[in-house]
Design a protein around this motif. Structure first.
Motif, PDB file in Angstrom:
ATOM      1  N   MET A  34     -14.912  -3.363   0.085  1.00 44.57           N
ATOM      2  CA  MET A  34     -14.226  -2.824   1.268  1.00 44.57           C
ATOM      3  C   MET A  34     -13.070  -1.919   0.857  1.00 44.57           C
ATOM      4  SD  MET A  34     -14.114  -6.146   3.793  1.00 44.57           S
ATOM      5  CE  MET A  34     -13.008  -5.308   4.919  1.00 44.57           C
ATOM      6  N   GLY A  35     -12.326  -2.349  -0.154  1.00 40.26           N
ATOM      7  CA  GLY A  35     -11.204  -1.539  -0.622  1.00 40.26           C
ATOM      8  C   GLY A  35     -11.664  -0.204  -1.165  1.00 40.26           C
ATOM      9  N   GLY A  49     -12.313   7.350   1.302  1.00 42.37           N
ATOM     10  CA  GLY A  49     -12.236   8.109   2.544  1.00 42.37           C
ATOM     11  C   GLY A  49     -13.037   7.557   3.688  1.00 42.37           C
ATOM     12  N   GLY A  50     -13.520   6.348   3.554  1.00 45.58           N
ATOM     13  CA  GLY A  50     -14.335   5.750   4.623  1.00 45.58           C
ATOM     14  C   GLY A  50     -13.513   5.229   5.780  1.00 45.58           C
ATOM     15  N   HIS A  51     -12.197   5.188   5.626  1.00 48.54           N
ATOM     16  CA  HIS A  51     -11.337   4.666   6.687  1.00 48.54           C
ATOM     17  C   HIS A  51     -10.089   5.547   6.779  1.00 48.54           C
ATOM     18  CE1 HIS A  51      -8.357   2.022   8.634  1.00 48.54           C
ATOM     19  NE2 HIS A  51      -9.385   1.415   9.172  1.00 48.54           N
ATOM     20  N   SER A  74      -3.082   4.417   2.497  1.00 49.80           N
ATOM     21  CA  SER A  74      -3.897   4.103   1.328  1.00 49.80           C
ATOM     22  C   SER A  74      -3.970   5.280   0.366  1.00 49.80           C
ATOM     23  CB  SER A  74      -5.307   3.701   1.757  1.00 49.80           C
ATOM     24  OG  SER A  74      -5.937   4.786   2.400  1.00 49.80           O
ATOM     25  N   GLY A  75      -4.185   4.953  -0.886  1.00 51.80           N
ATOM     26  CA  GLY A  75      -4.341   5.972  -1.902  1.00 51.80           C
ATOM     27  C   GLY A  75      -3.482   5.712  -3.114  1.00 51.80           C
ATOM     28  N   ALA A 107      -5.379  -3.552  -8.282  1.00 51.92           N
ATOM     29  CA  ALA A 107      -5.318  -2.092  -8.183  1.00 51.92           C
ATOM     30  C   ALA A 107      -5.630  -1.639  -6.760  1.00 51.92           C
ATOM     31  CB  ALA A 107      -6.288  -1.459  -9.179  1.00 51.92           C
ATOM     32  N   ILE A 108      -6.687  -2.204  -6.187  1.00 48.75           N
ATOM     33  CA  ILE A 108      -7.079  -1.839  -4.818  1.00 48.75           C
ATOM     34  C   ILE A 108      -5.998  -2.255  -3.825  1.00 48.75           C
ATOM     35  CG2 ILE A 108      -8.709  -2.423  -2.974  1.00 48.75           C
ATOM     36  CD1 ILE A 108     -10.902  -2.444  -5.135  1.00 48.75           C
ATOM     37  N   MET A 109      -5.468  -3.456  -4.015  1.00 48.77           N
ATOM     38  CA  MET A 109      -4.427  -3.964  -3.124  1.00 48.77           C
ATOM     39  C   MET A 109      -3.209  -3.047  -3.140  1.00 48.77           C
ATOM     40  SD  MET A 109      -2.660  -7.721  -3.286  1.00 48.77           S
ATOM     41  CE  MET A 109      -4.236  -8.490  -3.618  1.00 48.77           C
ATOM     42  N   LEU A 110      -2.812  -2.595  -4.337  1.00 54.85           N
ATOM     43  CA  LEU A 110      -1.631  -1.744  -4.475  1.00 54.85           C
ATOM     44  C   LEU A 110      -1.834  -0.366  -3.859  1.00 54.85           C
ATOM     45  CD1 LEU A 110      -0.615  -2.719  -8.102  1.00 54.85           C
ATOM     46  CD2 LEU A 110       0.865  -2.914  -6.102  1.00 54.85           C
TER      47      LEU A 110
END
Length: 464
Positions: free
Chosen positions: A169-170, A176-178, A183-184, A253-256
């Motif tokens: 999901m992340g 760019g799906g959300h 984010s980024g 990494a995704i969370m950050l």
């Protein structure tokens, strides 16, 4: 009867997959789902380096542990090995320290459970949930080991599946799906710094990251109940370390990249915060259920480990004999009862310090585990030297880079232990140093009484 032969009463029913899932079940708990927020707040985005360094230390530890455990698969694990290869006193210190670490870690998990349940029931006191879930898991641990392992396997499977889903999901959001302005990769440097608190913050966060890896050593404890330990243990150790390392680094990494690091904390799981930011209907509640499952699974595994270590202490003559008795189902029932002590400690701490009980319990529970890890490295140095001198059978598993990597692991751990005195986690040493002194005094008294008992027995036999 030798030190290793006397720990043969437990049933060997655990397979490689169950060993791996049990270790991951113990490790993937509040350290990742809740403690990660504390780590991020300590190091900022530089926490990625912290977790990578923590994973490296654990990799070295598992190499040493795999070699020794395959040679001596017993429930006493590293405690029994320290007794044989260093001294009886070292074995006494390691086993009791590991026991108290797991007993208190159970308390850490139930403290987190109170946080998670507050998400749904904010008006219910945390102590109610602590006592309720404690009763459920004590029941599970009192069944036979196969039932326990099956329960733990599926609990762990839920957690692993959730982490994989979170990563997918992340990744979907980041490519760019959300639509989300938060984010980024720019979140890595939202304060114009990758390491806002410098290398010291990164180093302190290594200590917190190690809490996320605690439990991987449990495979050595389960070896006494493993089928074909020569094959199962090394496979399970390797699988556990590499899966945990991948999960932790990717997840962090995704969370950050989704949640600004300044928003991290321990009032709510960072995983739940991600779901709230993504505004997925009901997702935060689902994730809260998953992290609740994670805490229950980790608590379950730690209760298992502390029970087996107390069982080993009893068989070694270092604890009352009744704690070494097995139930009809092959469970050390009395050892289980005394190992629930941490639950009541947590309940008391939660009542007295409702806003900081998690951080407090984590700090005092860390000492026994980190001390045990340090002693595993030291035991490995003694083990390998004596094994090669004795001309024993060829070791099926050998630690690479011996003795240099073993010494490196010990130095890194010792440095972290000393560093905690200059951090908010100094409570670890404030608890740990008196604890070790207490154990040394207790061992001295036990040794003196045991010597007197042996002398009387010898004198009686002489006059008969």
């Amino acid at each position: 009867m030798g030190k290793f032969e006397k720990e043969t009463g437990l049933k060997r029913e655990l397979r490689t997959g169950q060993l791996t899932m049990m270790a991951m079940g113990c490790a993937i708990g509040t350290g990742l789902f809740l403690g990660s927020g504390l780590a991020i707040g300590t190091a900022g985005p530089g926490v990625l380096i912290s977790y990578a360094l923590g994973a490296f230390i654990v990799l070295l530890l598992m190499g040493c542990l795999a070699e020794m455990t395959v040679a001596h698969p017993t429930s006493g694990a590293f405690g029994t090995i320290a007794e044989k290869y260093i001294s009886p006193g070292a074995g006494f210190l390691v086993r009791y320290s590991y026991w108290i670490a797991n007993v208190l870690a159970v308390g850490v998990e139930v403290s987190a459970i109170a946080v998670y349940m507050n998400f749904w029931f904010p008006t219910v006191p945390g102590i109610v949930w602590i006592l309720f879930f404690a009763a459920v898991l004590i029941y599970v641990n009192s069944t036979n080991v196969h039932t326990f392992a099956t329960f733990e396997y599926w609990f762990s499977m839920i957690k692993v599946s959730a982490i994989v889903l979170f990563i997918i999901m992340g990744a979907y959001v980041l490519i760019g799906g959300h639509e989300s302005s938060l984010s980024g990769s720019e979140n890595f440097a939202s304060s114009d710094q990758f390491m806002p608190f410098g290398w010291w913050g990164v180093w302190v966060a290594v200590f917190i990251s190690l809490f996320s890896f605690l439990g991987t050593e449990q495979i050595a404890v389960t070896a006494g109940e493993a089928k074909e330990p020569d094959v199962a243990v090394p496979k399970a150790l390797k699988a556990t370390v590499f899966r945990l390392s991948s999960f932790y680094v990717l997840t962090m990494a995704i969370m950050l990249m989704i949640v600004p690091w300044q928003s991290a904390g321990v009032d709510k799981s960072p995983f739940v915060k991600v779901m709230e930011i993504l505004n997925i209907p009901g997702a935060s509640g689902i994730m809260n259920f998953i992290v609740l499952t994670a805490a229950l699974s980790s608590m379950n595994s730690q209760l298992y480990a502390s029970t087996r270590m107390m069982y080993s202490l009893s068989l070694g003559g270092h604890a009352p004999a009744f704690l070494g008795k097995l139930s009809n189902k092959g469970i050390p029932a009395w050892a289980l009862v005394i190992s629930t002590l941490g639950i009541f400690v947590a309940a008391g701490v939660n009542a007295l310090l409702p806003d900081s009980s998690y951080a407090f319990m984590m700090g005092i529970s860390m000492f026994g585990s980190i001390f045990t890890w340090l002693m595993i490295f030291i035991s490995h140095l003694f083990f390998r030297r004596q094994w090669e001198k004795s001309g024993g059978r060829k070791l099926p598993v050998k630690m690479l880079g011996f003795p240099y990597l073993t010494i490196l692991g010990a130095v890194l751990l010792l440095s972290l232990i000393v560093s905690t005195w200059f951090t908010p986690f100094r409570m670890m040493l404030q608890f740990g140093i008196p604890w070790l002194l207490f154990l040394l005094i207790a061992y001295g008294i036990w040794k003196k009484k045991n010597a007197s008992r042996t002398q009387r027995s010898t004198n009686n036999n002489h006059f008969q």
